[in-house]
Design a protein around this motif. Structure first.
Motif, short mmCIF file in Angstrom:
data_model
loop_
_atom_site.label_atom_id
_atom_site.label_comp_id
_atom_site.label_asym_id
_atom_site.label_seq_id
_atom_site.Cartn_x
_atom_site.Cartn_y
_atom_site.Cartn_z
N LYS A 101 0.86 -1.09 -0.11
CA LYS A 101 0.26 -0.03 -0.10
C LYS A 101 0.81 1.29 -0.11
N HIS A 102 2.21 1.08 0.34
CA HIS A 102 3.11 2.33 0.36
C HIS A 102 3.66 2.57 -1.11
N LEU A 103 3.41 1.86 -2.01
CA LEU A 103 4.17 1.71 -3.39
C LEU A 103 3.21 2.46 -4.26
N LYS A 104 3.90 3.23 -5.30
CA LYS A 104 3.11 3.81 -6.41
C LYS A 104 4.10 3.58 -7.77
N LEU A 105 3.29 2.72 -8.72
CA LEU A 105 4.02 2.62 -9.92
C LEU A 105 3.79 3.81 -11.07
N GLY A 115 17.90 22.20 -31.86
CA GLY A 115 18.70 23.40 -31.54
C GLY A 115 19.89 23.23 -32.78
N CYS A 116 20.85 24.20 -32.76
CA CYS A 116 21.96 24.09 -33.79
C CYS A 116 23.27 24.82 -32.91
N LEU A 117 24.41 24.14 -33.21
CA LEU A 117 25.66 24.97 -32.60
C LEU A 117 26.08 25.92 -33.88
N SER A 118 25.74 25.37 -34.87
CA SER A 118 26.01 26.34 -36.18
C SER A 118 25.18 26.20 -37.39
N SER A 119 25.26 26.63 -38.51
CA SER A 119 24.10 26.57 -39.60
C SER A 119 24.38 24.95 -40.23
N SER A 120 25.43 24.64 -39.67
CA SER A 120 25.80 23.18 -40.56
C SER A 120 26.10 22.10 -39.49
N TYR A 121 25.58 22.29 -38.05
CA TYR A 121 25.78 21.26 -37.16
C TYR A 121 24.61 21.53 -36.01
N CYS A 122 23.45 20.63 -36.34
CA CYS A 122 22.44 20.47 -35.60
C CYS A 122 21.96 19.38 -34.83
N ASP A 123 21.04 19.40 -33.73
CA ASP A 123 20.97 18.32 -33.13
C ASP A 123 19.52 17.97 -32.93
N TYR A 124 19.01 16.57 -33.09
CA TYR A 124 17.50 16.36 -33.01
C TYR A 124 17.01 16.37 -31.46
N VAL A 125 15.75 16.54 -31.35
CA VAL A 125 15.07 16.41 -29.97
C VAL A 125 15.49 14.89 -29.76
N GLY A 126 15.18 14.67 -28.54
CA GLY A 126 15.43 13.22 -27.99
C GLY A 126 14.06 12.54 -28.56
N ARG A 127 14.33 11.25 -29.14
CA ARG A 127 13.46 10.43 -29.58
C ARG A 127 12.50 9.86 -28.42
N ARG A 128 11.63 9.01 -28.96
CA ARG A 128 10.78 8.31 -27.90
C ARG A 128 11.44 7.80 -26.65
N THR A 129 10.99 8.37 -25.47
CA THR A 129 11.82 7.62 -24.45
C THR A 129 10.56 7.15 -23.33
N ILE A 130 10.81 6.03 -22.79
CA ILE A 130 9.78 5.38 -22.03
C ILE A 130 10.58 5.05 -20.76
N SER A 131 10.01 5.37 -19.50
CA SER A 131 10.89 5.22 -18.23
C SER A 131 9.82 5.06 -17.13
N GLY A 132 10.14 3.97 -16.41
CA GLY A 132 9.10 3.66 -15.14
C GLY A 132 10.12 3.85 -14.21
N SER A 133 9.17 3.99 -13.01
CA SER A 133 9.67 4.26 -11.69
C SER A 133 8.82 3.96 -10.63
N ILE A 134 9.15 3.44 -9.36
CA ILE A 134 8.37 2.90 -8.35
C ILE A 134 8.90 3.91 -7.14
N GLY A 135 7.82 4.37 -6.45
CA GLY A 135 7.85 5.23 -5.27
C GLY A 135 7.30 4.56 -4.00
N MET A 136 7.72 4.95 -2.95
CA MET A 136 7.40 4.54 -1.69
C MET A 136 7.22 5.77 -0.64
N LYS A 137 6.02 5.62 -0.06
CA LYS A 137 5.81 6.52 1.10
C LYS A 137 5.93 5.97 2.26
N PHE A 138 6.60 6.72 3.25
CA PHE A 138 7.08 6.15 4.58
C PHE A 138 5.90 6.92 5.39
#
Length: 244
Positions: free
Chosen positions: A202-206, A221-244
């Motif tokens: 009962k103290h957990l949260k998923l 974003g771009c460091l110059s007109s010839s060098y740019c970065d894509y945004v982050g691709r699809r990212t899925i993350s899981g976490s487990i939280g506990m209340k004390f």
């Protein structure tokens, strides 16, 4: 805070950021310096589970690197080590408005929406960019989020949510000749709180979260007109939280 729920505020802050590299005299660059002043108000209406915020801000950044026109080979051909160097006399100013609203539409449904407008300008430059918009700086940004929490029935304890992020058009170069297209990213979330279920857990949260759910390709974003970065691709993350 006034009795009717309005809270005005004023904020002032300073910052610094290390700058890599050296100048013509082989002296390490000083950190760039920032100053920000912000005035705004937060409003929490009586009898309504909500919070609305509006603010105006002005930021100034100094010690920005710009061209050293005194030691170029065209300006000083007598120097054996002439070339392209930088000095820290550049300056950038950003001012704008930020709006945000959070409201509980029902006991289970909550909504958040935010909007930011930025007017950014290069106010001092040796590169001929004075008056231009700094790189990687959008004029408009919008965020939205909607989540629903089941409070009864077989799905009690389950929460689902989703939202979108809009990033306005930006420039990839100081000359403002190349634009970065605007884009929208979609995020999602699902979680389950075991507190509603009589059990040893009962103290957990998923929680399972996903950013850029549609796996959209966009230039972030771009460091110059010839060098740019894509945004982050699809990212899925899981976490487990506990209340004390």
């Amino acid at each position: 805070m006034f009795d009717f729920g309005l809270s005005p505020y004023v904020s002032y802050s300073t910052s610094f950021e290390p700058t890599s590299g050296t100048d013509y005299f082989n002296q390490a660059f000083k950190p760039s310096m920032g100053k920000q002043i912000e005035v705004g108000a937060k409003y929490q209406p009586k009898g309504l589970n909500s919070l609305f915020t509006a603010s105006l801000f002005n930021l100034e950044r100094t010690n920005v690197t710009t061209a050293d026109n005194a030691h170029t080979c065209s300006a000083a051909p007598q120097l054996s080590d002439c070339g392209n160097f930088s000095v820290q006399t550049g300056k950038v100013r950003v001012r704008g408005v930020e709006l945000e609203g959070k409201i509980s539409l029902t006991n289970e449904l909550n909504a958040t929406i935010g909007y930011t407008y930025m007017d950014a300008r290069v106010t001092r430059s040796n590169d001929g960019y004075q008056g231009n918009i700094p790189t990687d700086t959008p004029n408009n940004m919008v965020t939205s989020w909607l989540d629903y929490r089941f409070s009864s029935g077989a799905m009690k304890g389950l929460s689902i949510g989703g939202g979108a992020r809009y990033m306005g058009r930006m420039f990839a170069d100081g000359a403002n000749a190349m634009r970065i297209p605007d884009y929208v990213l979609v995020d999602g979330m699902i979680s389950y709180d075991f507190a509603t279920v009589p059990s040893p857990w009962k103290h957990l949260k998923l929680t399972l979260s996903a950013t850029n759910l549609a796996d959209r390709k966009a230039i972030g974003g771009c460091l110059s007109s010839s060098y740019c970065d894509y945004v982050g691709r699809r990212t899925i993350s899981g976490s487990i939280g506990m209340k004390f």
